[in-house]
Design a protein around this motif. Sequence first.
Motif, PDB file in Angstrom:
ATOM      1  N   TYR A 115       0.822  -1.204   0.000  1.00  0.00           N
ATOM      2  CA  TYR A 115       0.000   0.000   0.000  1.00  0.00           C
ATOM      3  C   TYR A 115       0.863   1.263   0.000  1.00  0.00           C
ATOM      4  O   TYR A 115       0.492   2.279  -0.598  1.00  0.00           O
ATOM      5  CB  TYR A 115      -0.928   0.000   1.218  1.00  0.00           C
ATOM      6  CG  TYR A 115      -1.956  -1.098   1.173  1.00  0.00           C
ATOM      7  CD1 TYR A 115      -3.074  -0.982   0.362  1.00  0.00           C
ATOM      8  CD2 TYR A 115      -1.811  -2.265   1.923  1.00  0.00           C
ATOM      9  CE1 TYR A 115      -4.029  -1.980   0.315  1.00  0.00           C
ATOM     10  CE2 TYR A 115      -2.752  -3.274   1.872  1.00  0.00           C
ATOM     11  CZ  TYR A 115      -3.863  -3.130   1.065  1.00  0.00           C
ATOM     12  OH  TYR A 115      -4.803  -4.116   1.005  1.00  0.00           O
ATOM     13  N   LYS A 133     -10.321   6.933  -0.217  1.00  0.00           N
ATOM     14  CA  LYS A 133     -11.749   6.683  -0.344  1.00  0.00           C
ATOM     15  C   LYS A 133     -12.015   5.415  -1.156  1.00  0.00           C
ATOM     16  O   LYS A 133     -12.916   4.631  -0.841  1.00  0.00           O
ATOM     17  CB  LYS A 133     -12.420   7.879  -1.026  1.00  0.00           C
ATOM     18  CG  LYS A 133     -12.493   9.142  -0.161  1.00  0.00           C
ATOM     19  CD  LYS A 133     -13.455   8.981   0.995  1.00  0.00           C
ATOM     20  CE  LYS A 133     -13.625  10.292   1.742  1.00  0.00           C
ATOM     21  NZ  LYS A 133     -14.553  10.146   2.906  1.00  0.00           N
ATOM     22  N   LYS A 134     -11.209   5.201  -2.194  1.00  0.00           N
ATOM     23  CA  LYS A 134     -11.393   4.018  -3.036  1.00  0.00           C
ATOM     24  C   LYS A 134     -11.181   2.738  -2.233  1.00  0.00           C
ATOM     25  O   LYS A 134     -11.993   1.809  -2.279  1.00  0.00           O
ATOM     26  CB  LYS A 134     -10.423   4.074  -4.213  1.00  0.00           C
ATOM     27  CG  LYS A 134     -10.477   2.860  -5.112  1.00  0.00           C
ATOM     28  CD  LYS A 134      -9.447   2.979  -6.231  1.00  0.00           C
ATOM     29  CE  LYS A 134      -9.448   1.720  -7.109  1.00  0.00           C
ATOM     30  NZ  LYS A 134      -8.439   1.812  -8.188  1.00  0.00           N
ATOM     31  N   TYR A 135     -10.085   2.691  -1.475  1.00  0.00           N
ATOM     32  CA  TYR A 135      -9.814   1.499  -0.662  1.00  0.00           C
ATOM     33  C   TYR A 135     -10.847   1.355   0.459  1.00  0.00           C
ATOM     34  O   TYR A 135     -11.312   0.243   0.757  1.00  0.00           O
ATOM     35  CB  TYR A 135      -8.413   1.579  -0.056  1.00  0.00           C
ATOM     36  CG  TYR A 135      -7.310   1.222  -1.010  1.00  0.00           C
ATOM     37  CD1 TYR A 135      -7.220  -0.053  -1.548  1.00  0.00           C
ATOM     38  CD2 TYR A 135      -6.337   2.153  -1.380  1.00  0.00           C
ATOM     39  CE1 TYR A 135      -6.198  -0.392  -2.430  1.00  0.00           C
ATOM     40  CE2 TYR A 135      -5.325   1.832  -2.260  1.00  0.00           C
ATOM     41  CZ  TYR A 135      -5.261   0.551  -2.786  1.00  0.00           C
ATOM     42  OH  TYR A 135      -4.262   0.214  -3.649  1.00  0.00           O
ATOM     43  N   ASN A 137     -13.987   2.338   0.595  1.00  0.00           N
ATOM     44  CA  ASN A 137     -15.277   1.875   0.086  1.00  0.00           C
ATOM     45  C   ASN A 137     -15.245   0.403  -0.297  1.00  0.00           C
ATOM     46  O   ASN A 137     -16.283  -0.257  -0.319  1.00  0.00           O
ATOM     47  CB  ASN A 137     -15.692   2.721  -1.126  1.00  0.00           C
ATOM     48  CG  ASN A 137     -16.003   4.168  -0.746  1.00  0.00           C
ATOM     49  OD1 ASN A 137     -16.398   4.429   0.394  1.00  0.00           O
ATOM     50  ND2 ASN A 137     -15.806   5.091  -1.667  1.00  0.00           N
ATOM     51  N   ASN A 138     -14.049  -0.123  -0.612  1.00  0.00           N
ATOM     52  CA  ASN A 138     -13.913  -1.546  -0.946  1.00  0.00           C
ATOM     53  C   ASN A 138     -13.653  -2.413   0.279  1.00  0.00           C
ATOM     54  O   ASN A 138     -13.440  -3.620   0.146  1.00  0.00           O
ATOM     55  CB  ASN A 138     -12.786  -1.738  -1.958  1.00  0.00           C
ATOM     56  CG  ASN A 138     -13.135  -1.187  -3.326  1.00  0.00           C
ATOM     57  OD1 ASN A 138     -14.308  -1.088  -3.679  1.00  0.00           O
ATOM     58  ND2 ASN A 138     -12.134  -0.816  -4.103  1.00  0.00           N
ATOM     59  N   GLY A 139     -13.628  -1.803   1.471  1.00  0.00           N
ATOM     60  CA  GLY A 139     -13.433  -2.582   2.695  1.00  0.00           C
ATOM     61  C   GLY A 139     -11.981  -2.822   3.058  1.00  0.00           C
ATOM     62  O   GLY A 139     -11.703  -3.543   4.013  1.00  0.00           O
ATOM     63  N   GLU A 140     -11.021  -2.212   2.341  1.00  0.00           N
ATOM     64  CA  GLU A 140      -9.605  -2.331   2.688  1.00  0.00           C
ATOM     65  C   GLU A 140      -9.242  -1.117   3.534  1.00  0.00           C
ATOM     66  O   GLU A 140      -9.242   0.019   3.041  1.00  0.00           O
ATOM     67  CB  GLU A 140      -8.736  -2.381   1.425  1.00  0.00           C
ATOM     68  CG  GLU A 140      -9.041  -3.583   0.533  1.00  0.00           C
ATOM     69  CD  GLU A 140      -8.144  -3.623  -0.687  1.00  0.00           C
ATOM     70  OE1 GLU A 140      -6.930  -3.757  -0.506  1.00  0.00           O
ATOM     71  OE2 GLU A 140      -8.673  -3.503  -1.806  1.00  0.00           O
TER      72      GLU A 140
END
Length: 446
Positions: A115, A133-135, A137-140
């Motif tokens: 990361y 925000k991208k990670y 929203n994907n639960g990461e």
Amino acid sequence: MDNYPTNAPFPYLQSVPRNLTNDTPDQSIPRSALTERSKSVQRSKIWQLKEANHCPIIGTCLSMDELIRFARRFHFEASLDDTFRLHVEMVDRMATRNNVSEAIQKHLDTRYQLYLSRFETVKTDGEALNLWKKYFNNGEIAGPLWAALTHKRITDETRGKIYGDIHMHAHQMGAGQAADARRLVQLEKDCAEMKTTLSQQKSKHVQIETKLRQRLQEAMAEIQHLRQAEKELAKCQARLTTIESGKTMIDMGQRLMKLTVMNEQLQETVKQFDHIKQSLQVACNKIASLMQTRDALVEERDALKARLLADQTHSVSAVPLPPDEQAKQQYGCIICVGGRIDLFPQYRLIAEQLGILLLQHDGGRQDALSRLSEMVNRADAALCPTDCVGHAAYYQLKRLCKRSGKPCLLYKGKGVSSFAAALTQLATGKTSLSRTINGSLLETAE
């Protein structure tokens, strides 16, 4: 902008003159100076972050096992059983640069290197926030949280937004636990229904098996009849060569055709019965496998239940152990090398119930083999499930125990019941080669 909370952990950045921000370079500063200044910007260290950042980082990016391992390594004042106080003490130590904060910085950089590399590609504060925000929203969460909060271009305002995401996520997780509990009750109900259905299906399988066996016997009898028919057909074919009458030839030909058709039909029937027989064998194998799995689970449940009852009885009784029983508990510290990582908390709980300090090494999957020598020196004896440990850790443990003269009990079985029985066996000073635990042979390191 004016509605931003005044008690937030990150004060809102007031608007400043355009020439004092990093968005547009001051024309009065030489371009070469700006280039040198941009090269000197580095990622933030954990002790350089605000105190409000430390709590979500320690609570999210470190697992409980890792927190306890660091607490044991740096001799925290809080008890290893009190995870909340361990968390608070760890957060306090992140406020300054010290051995603990440096070790945490190195550990998190190594664990979340992927990361960090991905966030290194973004060059502005806004791009870092969008990637977070991208990670998110994907639960990461854990790795992106560490990479985002320590990014070299991120601002306090963006850190405050990330903190808000983590804070609200924690509330949502708490609310979701109630729903999980309801789902668990429903799943237990569904499990009971499935057990009832399985019992009914088992009865149906027994009935089907009985019918199939009966049909198989009928098929065998029909096969015998077909073989007799084939012999008669061979005799008829031999007689055809001696028959001179044309009518007889025609009659015999017609009979031959009928017998041939019947033979083909019967052979097809035999193939069908062979297929049924194979299906029956597969069903029998599945039933046997399910019964073995059930017996193993029942055995493990009974062993754990007996162990729990014994511990409860011992805890309720105020009568001290006899001197000969106290003498049997000769190992105060035991190391377990290998086993299932997800069962380590249960291993530790069983050891604590016996009054034993348990040191755990996962056999080289995550823990370094270089730590094995130090841990063996600290322990009085060793345990090792031979069917759940790396080869290198297995042979190194045997060499270390042989060199130091410490008992090493090797056993098969990676479940909790096998571990409990082996630990009890070793804790009482019994390391016989001929004993078995739940059907698993015990042996000592040679």
